[in-house]
Design a protein around this motif. Structure first.
Motif, PDB file in Angstrom:
ATOM      1  N   GLY A   4      -4.511  -6.149  11.334  1.00 58.00           N
ATOM      2  CA  GLY A   4      -4.160  -5.058  12.235  1.00 58.00           C
ATOM      3  C   GLY A   4      -3.583  -3.890  11.465  1.00 58.00           C
ATOM      4  O   GLY A   4      -3.808  -3.749  10.263  1.00 58.00           O
ATOM      5  N   TYR A   5      -2.854  -3.061  12.183  1.00 56.42           N
ATOM      6  CA  TYR A   5      -2.190  -1.938  11.533  1.00 56.42           C
ATOM      7  C   TYR A   5      -0.965  -1.548  12.330  1.00 56.42           C
ATOM      8  O   TYR A   5      -0.820  -1.926  13.497  1.00 56.42           O
ATOM      9  N   ILE A   6      -0.077  -0.834  11.673  1.00 51.26           N
ATOM     10  CA  ILE A   6       1.064  -0.231  12.350  1.00 51.26           C
ATOM     11  C   ILE A   6       1.029   1.253  12.050  1.00 51.26           C
ATOM     12  O   ILE A   6       0.441   1.689  11.064  1.00 51.26           O
ATOM     13  N   THR A   7       1.651   2.025  12.911  1.00 50.61           N
ATOM     14  CA  THR A   7       1.714   3.471  12.733  1.00 50.61           C
ATOM     15  C   THR A   7       3.088   3.835  12.203  1.00 50.61           C
ATOM     16  O   THR A   7       4.108   3.417  12.776  1.00 50.61           O
ATOM     17  N   GLY A   8       3.093   4.572  11.118  1.00 47.06           N
ATOM     18  CA  GLY A   8       4.341   4.965  10.495  1.00 47.06           C
ATOM     19  C   GLY A   8       5.139   5.951  11.319  1.00 47.06           C
ATOM     20  O   GLY A   8       4.590   6.677  12.149  1.00 47.06           O
ATOM     21  N   GLY A  28       2.866   8.953  11.659  1.00 49.65           N
ATOM     22  CA  GLY A  28       1.475   9.032  12.096  1.00 49.65           C
ATOM     23  C   GLY A  28       0.468   8.338  11.193  1.00 49.65           C
ATOM     24  O   GLY A  28      -0.678   8.144  11.588  1.00 49.65           O
ATOM     25  N   LYS A  29       0.862   7.963   9.980  1.00 44.68           N
ATOM     26  CA  LYS A  29      -0.066   7.295   9.072  1.00 44.68           C
ATOM     27  C   LYS A  29      -0.253   5.842   9.511  1.00 44.68           C
ATOM     28  O   LYS A  29       0.690   5.181   9.916  1.00 44.68           O
ATOM     29  N   HIS A  30      -1.505   5.363   9.443  1.00 47.71           N
ATOM     30  CA  HIS A  30      -1.798   3.976   9.781  1.00 47.71           C
ATOM     31  C   HIS A  30      -1.689   3.112   8.532  1.00 47.71           C
ATOM     32  O   HIS A  30      -2.286   3.426   7.510  1.00 47.71           O
ATOM     33  N   TYR A  31      -0.923   2.028   8.641  1.00 47.88           N
ATOM     34  CA  TYR A  31      -0.731   1.092   7.536  1.00 47.88           C
ATOM     35  C   TYR A  31      -1.348  -0.250   7.922  1.00 47.88           C
ATOM     36  O   TYR A  31      -1.052  -0.795   8.989  1.00 47.88           O
ATOM     37  N   THR A  32      -2.193  -0.785   7.052  1.00 44.29           N
ATOM     38  CA  THR A  32      -2.862  -2.056   7.295  1.00 44.29           C
ATOM     39  C   THR A  32      -1.873  -3.202   7.170  1.00 44.29           C
ATOM     40  O   THR A  32      -1.005  -3.204   6.295  1.00 44.29           O
ATOM     41  N   THR A  33      -2.016  -4.191   8.062  1.00 50.15           N
ATOM     42  CA  THR A  33      -1.189  -5.391   8.012  1.00 50.15           C
ATOM     43  C   THR A  33      -2.081  -6.609   7.754  1.00 50.15           C
ATOM     44  O   THR A  33      -3.279  -6.596   8.052  1.00 50.15           O
ATOM     45  N   ASP A 122      13.574  -1.271   5.487  1.00 47.69           N
ATOM     46  CA  ASP A 122      14.015  -0.049   4.808  1.00 47.69           C
ATOM     47  C   ASP A 122      13.017   1.097   4.953  1.00 47.69           C
ATOM     48  O   ASP A 122      12.884   1.939   4.074  1.00 47.69           O
ATOM     49  N   TYR A 123      12.290   1.128   6.072  1.00 42.65           N
ATOM     50  CA  TYR A 123      11.303   2.182   6.371  1.00 42.65           C
ATOM     51  C   TYR A 123      10.224   2.279   5.296  1.00 42.65           C
ATOM     52  O   TYR A 123       9.662   3.329   5.048  1.00 42.65           O
ATOM     53  N   GLN A 124       9.931   1.118   4.670  1.00 39.28           N
ATOM     54  CA  GLN A 124       8.836   1.037   3.702  1.00 39.28           C
ATOM     55  C   GLN A 124       7.617   0.449   4.408  1.00 39.28           C
ATOM     56  O   GLN A 124       7.742  -0.327   5.355  1.00 39.28           O
ATOM     57  N   PRO A 125       6.402   0.798   3.939  1.00 41.30           N
ATOM     58  CA  PRO A 125       5.186   0.272   4.553  1.00 41.30           C
ATOM     59  C   PRO A 125       5.056  -1.240   4.347  1.00 41.30           C
ATOM     60  O   PRO A 125       5.714  -1.815   3.474  1.00 41.30           O
ATOM     61  N   PRO A 126       4.171  -1.888   5.133  1.00 46.80           N
ATOM     62  CA  PRO A 126       3.919  -3.309   4.894  1.00 46.80           C
ATOM     63  C   PRO A 126       3.369  -3.529   3.492  1.00 46.80           C
ATOM     64  O   PRO A 126       2.715  -2.658   2.916  1.00 46.80           O
ATOM     65  N   CYS A 127       3.637  -4.701   2.965  1.00 45.62           N
ATOM     66  CA  CYS A 127       3.150  -5.084   1.649  1.00 45.62           C
ATOM     67  C   CYS A 127       1.644  -5.362   1.730  1.00 45.62           C
ATOM     68  O   CYS A 127       1.195  -5.944   2.717  1.00 45.62           O
ATOM     69  N   PRO A 128       0.860  -5.003   0.723  1.00 46.43           N
ATOM     70  CA  PRO A 128      -0.533  -5.461   0.696  1.00 46.43           C
ATOM     71  C   PRO A 128      -0.586  -6.988   0.647  1.00 46.43           C
ATOM     72  O   PRO A 128       0.436  -7.655   0.486  1.00 46.43           O
ATOM     73  N   ASP A 129      -1.786  -7.545   0.734  1.00 48.45           N
ATOM     74  CA  ASP A 129      -1.932  -9.002   0.807  1.00 48.45           C
ATOM     75  C   ASP A 129      -1.992  -9.693  -0.545  1.00 48.45           C
ATOM     76  O   ASP A 129      -2.143 -10.908  -0.615  1.00 48.45           O
ATOM     77  N   ASN A 130      -1.860  -8.949  -1.642  1.00 47.67           N
ATOM     78  CA  ASN A 130      -2.071  -9.510  -2.989  1.00 47.67           C
ATOM     79  C   ASN A 130      -0.954  -9.150  -3.965  1.00 47.67           C
ATOM     80  O   ASN A 130      -1.199  -8.864  -5.122  1.00 47.67           O
ATOM     81  N   ILE A 131       0.283  -9.178  -3.493  1.00 49.14           N
ATOM     82  CA  ILE A 131       1.415  -8.687  -4.293  1.00 49.14           C
ATOM     83  C   ILE A 131       2.307  -9.820  -4.789  1.00 49.14           C
ATOM     84  O   ILE A 131       2.656 -10.736  -4.051  1.00 49.14           O
ATOM     85  N   VAL A 132       2.662  -9.728  -6.075  1.00 46.96           N
ATOM     86  CA  VAL A 132       3.764 -10.489  -6.656  1.00 46.96           C
ATOM     87  C   VAL A 132       4.787  -9.426  -7.039  1.00 46.96           C
ATOM     88  O   VAL A 132       4.571  -8.635  -7.955  1.00 46.96           O
ATOM     89  N   ASP A 133       5.873  -9.355  -6.280  1.00 50.98           N
ATOM     90  CA  ASP A 133       6.894  -8.326  -6.428  1.00 50.98           C
ATOM     91  C   ASP A 133       7.986  -8.906  -7.328  1.00 50.98           C
ATOM     92  O   ASP A 133       8.647  -9.881  -6.947  1.00 50.98           O
ATOM     93  N   ALA A 134       8.162  -8.334  -8.517  1.00 48.55           N
ATOM     94  CA  ALA A 134       8.941  -9.000  -9.561  1.00 48.55           C
ATOM     95  C   ALA A 134      10.179  -8.220 -10.002  1.00 48.55           C
ATOM     96  O   ALA A 134      10.185  -6.987 -10.020  1.00 48.55           O
TER      97      ALA A 134
END
Length: 159
Positions: A4-8, A28-33, A122-134
């Motif tokens: 889906g998506y969310i609207t920023g 107004g920007k669409h972010y993929t979930t 923190d008003y950041q967009p959703p994470c992509p589906d392939n992230i290792v946040d280190a």
């Protein structure tokens, strides 16, 4: 595939945490979930991103796995929602292969791929589906110069 998506929305003044080069949602920007991530293999392809798991860091609140903050000099990571798999990898180790080196890091948090653009994230967009946040410790162990921290193509595996 996307779920889906969310609207920023425009974050309230001073509410978007931009530490470690984090993005803020745009009105107004669409972010993929995503509810899922690519299948885990012996060498799963991913994008390594940079996060601080310390109090006040770009990770926001305490880590999902243990409700604690973690020092930047500890090799810890957050995984995209699908790989986080309802906490099934919590406090387990993964091996990260990148820049010709390998580092072992503990999974302590989720990089939420299903939600974002709100106060909880923190008003950041959703994470992509392939992230290792280190953490910084992971980037340093991989020998990546600090001015190149941000996005790195890696592979990872369960340790």
């Amino acid at each position: 595939k996307p779920s889906g998506y969310i609207t920023g929305i425009t974050p309230p003044p001073g509410q978007c945490n931009q530490g470690e080069e984090s993005d803020c949602c745009k009105a107004g920007k669409h972010y993929t979930t995503y509810k899922c991530s690519p299948p885990v293999t012996g060498r799963t392809k991913a994008t390594l991103t940079w996060n601080s798991f310390e109090k006040g860091g770009s990770g926001g609140g305490p880590s999902e796995c243990d409700n604690k903050y973690h020092p930047d000099d500890h090799p810890v990571v957050a995984l995209s929602t699908g790989w986080f798999n309802n906490k099934s990898r919590c406090l387990n180790f993964i091996n990260i292969h990148g820049n010709g080196k390998t580092v072992r890091a503990m999974v302590v948090d989720e990089c939420d791929s299903t939600m974002g653009c709100d106060s909880d994230h923190d008003y950041q967009p959703p994470c992509p589906d392939n992230i290792v946040d280190a953490s910084k410790a992971v980037w340093k162990a991989l020998g990546v110069p600090e001015d190149n921290w941000g996005d790195l193509d890696i592979t990872w595996s369960d340790a």
